[in-house]
Design a protein around this motif. Structure first.
Motif, PDB file in Angstrom:
ATOM      1  N   LYS A  51      26.404  21.030   9.155  1.00 32.52           N
ATOM      2  CA  LYS A  51      27.722  21.203   8.550  1.00 32.52           C
ATOM      3  C   LYS A  51      27.597  21.044   7.042  1.00 32.52           C
ATOM      4  CE  LYS A  51      32.400  19.542   8.822  1.00 32.52           C
ATOM      5  NZ  LYS A  51      33.079  18.255   8.744  1.00 32.52           N
TER       6      LYS A  51
ATOM      7  N   ASP B 281      29.578  20.864   3.532  1.00 28.82           N
ATOM      8  CA  ASP B 281      30.938  20.454   3.192  1.00 28.82           C
ATOM      9  C   ASP B 281      31.136  20.466   1.668  1.00 28.82           C
ATOM     10  OD1 ASP B 281      33.446  19.487   3.555  1.00 28.82           O
ATOM     11  OD2 ASP B 281      32.827  17.385   3.812  1.00 28.82           O
TER      12      ASP B 281
ATOM     13  N   GLU C 232      29.589  25.907   9.045  1.00 27.06           N
ATOM     14  CA  GLU C 232      29.066  25.173  10.197  1.00 27.06           C
ATOM     15  C   GLU C 232      28.098  26.058  10.960  1.00 27.06           C
ATOM     16  OE1 GLU C 232      32.843  22.371  11.471  1.00 27.06           O
ATOM     17  OE2 GLU C 232      31.844  23.601  12.984  1.00 27.06           O
TER      18      GLU C 232
ATOM     19  N   LYS D  37      28.463  17.626   0.460  1.00 29.52           N
ATOM     20  CA  LYS D  37      27.679  16.975   1.495  1.00 29.52           C
ATOM     21  C   LYS D  37      27.105  17.996   2.477  1.00 29.52           C
ATOM     22  CE  LYS D  37      29.778  12.531   1.084  1.00 29.52           C
ATOM     23  NZ  LYS D  37      28.871  12.282  -0.057  1.00 29.52           N
TER      24      LYS D  37
ATOM     25  N   TYR E 178      25.651  17.798   6.408  1.00 32.50           N
ATOM     26  CA  TYR E 178      25.388  16.964   7.578  1.00 32.50           C
ATOM     27  C   TYR E 178      24.462  17.705   8.524  1.00 32.50           C
ATOM     28  CZ  TYR E 178      29.454  14.379   5.941  1.00 32.50           C
ATOM     29  OH  TYR E 178      30.331  13.661   5.174  1.00 32.50           O
TER      30      TYR E 178
ATOM     31  N   ASP F 174      23.190  16.998  12.306  1.00 31.56           N
ATOM     32  CA  ASP F 174      23.424  16.101  13.447  1.00 31.56           C
ATOM     33  C   ASP F 174      24.115  14.811  12.985  1.00 31.56           C
ATOM     34  OD1 ASP F 174      22.087  18.018  14.824  1.00 31.56           O
ATOM     35  OD2 ASP F 174      20.198  16.930  14.919  1.00 31.56           O
ATOM     36  N   ASN F 175      25.131  14.970  12.172  1.00 35.41           N
ATOM     37  CA  ASN F 175      25.977  13.860  11.694  1.00 35.41           C
ATOM     38  C   ASN F 175      25.344  12.948  10.642  1.00 35.41           C
ATOM     39  OD1 ASN F 175      28.160  14.640  13.325  1.00 35.41           O
ATOM     40  ND2 ASN F 175      27.207  13.593  15.086  1.00 35.41           N
ATOM     41  N   ASP F 176      24.080  13.218  10.253  1.00 36.77           N
ATOM     42  CA  ASP F 176      23.511  12.460   9.131  1.00 36.77           C
ATOM     43  C   ASP F 176      23.799  13.218   7.839  1.00 36.77           C
ATOM     44  OD1 ASP F 176      22.331  10.499  10.736  1.00 36.77           O
ATOM     45  OD2 ASP F 176      20.590  11.796  11.114  1.00 36.77           O
ATOM     46  N   ASP F 177      24.342  12.512   6.847  1.00 40.21           N
ATOM     47  CA  ASP F 177      24.543  13.149   5.546  1.00 40.21           C
ATOM     48  C   ASP F 177      23.214  13.158   4.795  1.00 40.21           C
ATOM     49  OD1 ASP F 177      25.234  14.053   3.094  1.00 40.21           O
ATOM     50  OD2 ASP F 177      26.469  12.326   2.541  1.00 40.21           O
ATOM     51  N   ILE F 178      22.563  14.309   4.753  1.00 33.69           N
ATOM     52  CA  ILE F 178      21.203  14.354   4.191  1.00 33.69           C
ATOM     53  C   ILE F 178      21.199  14.276   2.672  1.00 33.69           C
ATOM     54  CG2 ILE F 178      20.316  15.654   6.157  1.00 33.69           C
ATOM     55  CD1 ILE F 178      20.218  18.112   4.297  1.00 33.69           C
ATOM     56  N   THR F 179      22.356  14.481   2.040  1.00 35.81           N
ATOM     57  CA  THR F 179      22.359  14.424   0.567  1.00 35.81           C
ATOM     58  C   THR F 179      22.141  13.002   0.066  1.00 35.81           C
ATOM     59  OG1 THR F 179      24.768  14.236   0.558  1.00 35.81           O
ATOM     60  CG2 THR F 179      23.841  16.435   0.291  1.00 35.81           C
ATOM     61  N   THR F 180      22.255  12.025   0.980  1.00 36.35           N
ATOM     62  CA  THR F 180      22.033  10.642   0.559  1.00 36.35           C
ATOM     63  C   THR F 180      20.601  10.199   0.859  1.00 36.35           C
ATOM     64  OG1 THR F 180      22.668   9.800   2.723  1.00 36.35           O
ATOM     65  CG2 THR F 180      24.428  10.060   1.108  1.00 36.35           C
TER      66      THR F 180
END
Lengths: 221, 241
Positions: free
Chosen positions: B3, B5, B23, B57, B59, B61-67
């Motif tokens: 996803k 965003d 998405e 952002k 995501y 699998d629900n992990d925000d990879i930008t962090t």
């Protein structure tokens, strides 16, 4: 006295001069190994993103490139005992100076090799999740080194020839032995031309070996 | 699921991605099309962090990879494979070593396991006779098939294709598209930046049309190719079809 009768006068000393080739080769080889290892480390520092290490590596390089080699050698040999009280041998002083000096030049050669590797190789390794150091060791450096083999061979040959200045601190290399025989017999042309020929043959052999090695390395092309 | 965003990406003052949201569901094949310079490749490269987003952002699998930090980036790259326009095979390694290097190095697969898998994958892309060849001995189409097999060797859950056929001679495009098509059929989740409208039409579940760093249309291939909504998309389709 004719030029050729001079050779018969020093005939018994000719093997002594020629055997200096082993000392010359030893210095060149050990220095090249030190230079290569240092060169790899310094080049990785230079392209890495730790600013202080990059700066230090550049400074190191500029020091060794910016001063005469013979002065570096003399400094290491004569100043080390006074500075740290260690009575350094001429041989050790020679390989330290030449190794460190060569490291400075090698780091520039290797850096240019790394820069010449396609950026896509970094991305492909990165996209596969390969960690930075593995990528450098297994993917980037092998390709970089292949590109710079001629330049590295050149550096090794230069090292071999330049090593003649260790004669100034008394290391009995090819050059020094010719001088010793010359002084003993007050006869300059024959012993000097013997070492002259040995240097030349040595460099020719190294050149050929280098080409064979390059050919072997280009198997994957 | 991937996803994206409200993603922005700038190079200096040049904004190449502007407010991108999309998405990609598990099993979906998404074709990203648009004129050159529209930001398609940059978008794809943000999804596995080859480019760092400037804002927004992403995501997976629900992990925000930008962090994510460097260690976690490796986790993302294990999950998200990538196939490049110019293949980027490792030229000093044989086809076999190209396929086994990362699994052995990154996933600690044993050598024999990795090799077994590599042979299966080479069979799948029709290149089992090239195991011991160096990339320089392969045609462009073969290189790209090896590159796809190399990406698959990591067992990715998502595969990103960055113009996989744009550097190929015309007669080699089909062999690569065929491999991609069979991957799609087997349920691989794929995001494909492509100029192959036929492929997008036939294989994609969803077409994303981009221009000037923005997404202008998201539609099914049928809708997009037959009834494009924006003038820009109509204009683009007139030129390429």
């Amino acid at each position: 006295m004719g030029i050729f009768s001079g050779f018969s006068l020093i005939a018994s000393s000719i093997p002594y001069i020629i055997n200096g080739v082993w000392t010359t080769l030893e210095i060149a080889l050990v220095s090249a190994i030190i230079g290569f290892v240092l060169g790899v480390i310094l080049s990785l520092f230079k392209i890495g993103n730790i600013k202080i290490l990059a700066w230090l590596s550049d400074f190191y390089t500029s020091i060794f490139r910016g001063t005469p080699l013979i002065l570096q050698l003399t400094l290491v040999y004569f100043a080390t005992p006074q500075l740290i009280g260690y009575d350094i041998s001429a041989f050790l002083a020679a390989i330290i100076t030449f190794g460190f000096n060569s490291g400075a030049y090698m780091s520039e050669i290797i850096r240019s090799g790394i820069n010449a590797v396609d950026k896509g190789q970094f991305e492909a390794a990165g996209a596969l999740g390969v960690p930075y150091w593995s990528m450098m060791k297994d993917i980037i450096l092998p390709q970089a080194i292949k590109k710079i083999l001629p330049a590295m061979m050149n550096e090794f040959i230069t090292l071999t020839k330049e090593s003649a200045i260790v004669s100034t601190i008394g290391v009995l290399d090819l050059m020094r032995r010719a001088q010793v025989v010359a002084a003993e017999n007050s006869l300059y042309f024959p012993p000097l031309i013997v070492s002259f020929a040995v240097y030349y043959v040595l460099v020719m052999i190294l050149t050929i070996l280098g080409r064979l090695f390059e050919r072997r390395m280009s198997r994957s092309d | 699921m991937i996803k994206v965003d409200h993603l922005y990406k700038s190079f200096g003052n040049n904004e190449v991605l502007s407010d991108i949201s999309l998405e990609i569901k598990k099993g979906d094949v998404v074709a990203i099309i648009g004129p050159s310079g529209s930001g398609k490749s940059t978008l794809l490269r943000c999804i596995n962090l080859l480019e760092l987003p400037s804002k927004g952002k992403i995501y997976i699998d629900n992990d925000d990879i930008t962090t994510f930090n460097q260690r976690n980036v490796i986790k993302i790259r294990e999950k998200v494979g990538m196939v490049f326009q110019h293949f980027h095979l490792f030229p000093h390694k044989t086809v076999m070593d190209n396929l086994t290097y990362a699994p052995i190095k990154v996933k600690q697969t044993t050598k024999s396991e990795a090799q077994e898998k590599a042979i299966k994958l080479l069979n799948r892309v029709g290149l089992s006779d090239k195991v011991d060849s160096y990339p320089s001995r392969l045609s462009g189409g073969q290189k790209q098939r090896v590159a796809i097999a190399r990406a698959l060797a990591m067992d990715p859950e998502y595969l990103l294709f960055d113009e996989p056929t744009s550097a190929l001679d015309p007669e080699m495009v089909k062999e690569v598209l065929d491999v991609m098509m069979s991957l799609a059929k087997q349920g691989m989740t794929m995001a494909v930046v492509t100029h192959e409208m036929g492929f997008a039409n036939k294989v994609a579940d969803k077409v994303i049309f981009m221009d000037h760093g923005q997404i202008l249309e998201v539609a099914s291939p049928n809708e997009f190719f037959n009834h494009p909504e924006t003038d820009r998309a109509k204009e683009f389709l007139e030129k390429v079809l």
